[in-house]
Design a protein around this motif. Structure first.
Motif, PDB file in Angstrom:
ATOM      1  N   ARG A   1      56.641  41.004  48.947  1.00 29.68           N
ATOM      2  CA  ARG A   1      54.455  41.278  48.058  1.00 29.68           C
ATOM      3  C   ARG A   1      53.846  40.579  49.882  1.00 29.68           C
ATOM      4  O   ARG A   1      52.959  41.790  49.490  1.00 29.68           O
ATOM      5  N   LYS A   2      54.155  39.783  49.389  1.00 28.70           N
ATOM      6  CA  LYS A   2      53.115  39.047  51.715  1.00 28.70           C
ATOM      7  C   LYS A   2      52.806  40.017  52.027  1.00 28.70           C
ATOM      8  O   LYS A   2      52.067  40.528  52.854  1.00 28.70           O
TER       9      LYS A   2
ATOM     10  N   PHE B   1      51.077  43.232  51.812  1.00 32.05           N
ATOM     11  CA  PHE B   1      49.839  43.099  51.703  1.00 32.05           C
ATOM     12  C   PHE B   1      49.192  42.540  52.990  1.00 32.05           C
ATOM     13  O   PHE B   1      48.272  43.116  53.500  1.00 32.05           O
TER      14      PHE B   1
ATOM     15  N   GLY C   1      42.350  39.088  44.475  1.00 32.21           N
ATOM     16  CA  GLY C   1      43.197  40.670  45.084  1.00 32.21           C
ATOM     17  C   GLY C   1      42.654  41.513  45.551  1.00 32.21           C
ATOM     18  O   GLY C   1      42.655  42.730  45.517  1.00 32.21           O
TER      19      GLY C   1
ATOM     20  N   TRP D   1      40.928  42.581  48.760  1.00 39.43           N
ATOM     21  CA  TRP D   1      41.368  41.875  50.389  1.00 39.43           C
ATOM     22  C   TRP D   1      40.115  42.481  50.697  1.00 39.43           C
ATOM     23  O   TRP D   1      39.422  42.928  52.160  1.00 39.43           O
TER      24      TRP D   1
ATOM     25  N   VAL E   1      45.688  36.474  48.423  1.00 44.85           N
ATOM     26  CA  VAL E   1      46.769  37.171  48.320  1.00 44.85           C
ATOM     27  C   VAL E   1      48.407  36.704  48.197  1.00 44.85           C
ATOM     28  O   VAL E   1      48.512  36.908  47.981  1.00 44.85           O
TER      29      VAL E   1
ATOM     30  N   GLU F   1      50.710  32.878  41.805  1.00 47.42           N
ATOM     31  CA  GLU F   1      49.884  32.110  40.492  1.00 47.42           C
ATOM     32  C   GLU F   1      50.581  32.165  39.177  1.00 47.42           C
ATOM     33  O   GLU F   1      50.293  31.552  38.219  1.00 47.42           O
TER      34      GLU F   1
ATOM     35  N   SER G   1      40.671  39.427  38.120  1.00 45.36           N
ATOM     36  CA  SER G   1      41.999  39.553  38.959  1.00 45.36           C
ATOM     37  C   SER G   1      42.411  40.872  39.369  1.00 45.36           C
ATOM     38  O   SER G   1      42.306  41.358  38.349  1.00 45.36           O
TER      39      SER G   1
ATOM     40  N   SER H   1      46.578  42.128  40.943  1.00 45.45           N
ATOM     41  CA  SER H   1      47.975  41.153  41.752  1.00 45.45           C
ATOM     42  C   SER H   1      48.939  40.632  40.125  1.00 45.45           C
ATOM     43  O   SER H   1      50.130  40.398  41.243  1.00 45.45           O
TER      44      SER H   1
END
Length: 252
Positions: free
Chosen positions: A15-16, A19, A61, A63, A83, A88, A102, A105
């Motif tokens: 997920r990271k 992003f 979330g 960005w 994020v 979370e 949010s 996310s």
């Protein structure tokens, strides 16, 4: 009480990484951002309709920074959560907040009930949560194309999605009051499967499943492209739908 750990469906690392890639892609002039833009506009419309003017706000979330900028213009004190580092599923630092927002996310956390409880705990008395996520019913043509890619041995390549009824039950379970869950459709036209996938990468919306499927082979990818295009309309476009769920609840 059931103390079992929730199943590990999603990977925080993937997920990271998604992003991080999205932020790089957003430096390109034609990068897609329509999903978060739609969510930001919706949040601002809701706040204006309710005439809610929060003093302290946490934004998760976004960005693009658009929502925080707009809220600061309304004299709110705004914190923006990163994020890529925020977990979370753990208690949030800071607060209490009058409003937590949010965006896209919560749909990719393993313990969604726990995440909602942590968000509620970070609210001040009388505070409100607005959480938008991509819900069940989204991207039907993409799902069909992924099944057609490898019909004899289909692999999980897309996320399970929350529907309206499940979201309402989760908000009740997290003890929110005056909770409401509603949905709307965001329809986008595509010339090809590749363009849809590119847009999803632009917006950090690609798969973050813990058990990642291997890349599609050449033949499977061609199968997917062909299956996607069977839904073309008379303008030679495939209309794909993003179903946006918005969860609203108060801490009274």
């Amino acid at each position: 009480m059931d103390n079992r750990a929730p199943p590990r469906i999603f990977s925080r690392q993937r997920r990271k990484a998604g992003f991080r890639r999205a932020l790089v892609r957003q430096s390109q002039r034609d990068a897609a951002r329509y999903v978060v833009d739609d969510m930001v506009e919706d949040v601002l419309d809701r706040l204006e309709f309710m005439r809610f003017e929060p003093a302290r706000v946490l934004v998760i979330g976004d960005w693009t920074g658009t929502l925080a900028l707009s809220l600061r213009g309304r004299r709110s004190q705004v914190e923006e959560a990163n994020v890529r580092t925020l977990d979370e599923e753990r208690p949030l630092d800071g607060g209490p907040y009058d409003l937590i927002v949010s965006l896209a996310s919560l749909g990719r956390v393993n313990d969604l009930p726990g995440a909602l409880l942590h968000l509620r705990s970070a609210l001040a008395e009388g505070g409100m949560l607005i959480a938008s996520l991509i819900g069940a019913g989204s991207l039907a043509n993409l799902r069909r194309a992924m099944i057609a890619a490898e019909p004899d041995r289909p692999a999980a390549r897309m996320h399970p999605l929350v529907d309206n009824a499940a979201a309402s039950a989760l908000m009740q379970r997290a003890l929110f009051k005056r909770q409401v869950v509603d949905s709307r459709s965001l329809e986008v036209a595509f010339r090809s499967l590749d363009r849809l996938v590119s847009d999803l990468r632009d917006q950090g919306l690609t798969s973050s499943l813990a058990n990642a499927a291997p890349p599609l082979g050449k033949a499977a990818l061609e199968n997917a492209r062909a299956a996607f295009l069977t839904a073309r309309n008379d303008q030679d476009r495939v209309l794909e739908n993003f179903e946006i769920l918005t969860l609203t609840g108060w801490k009274d």
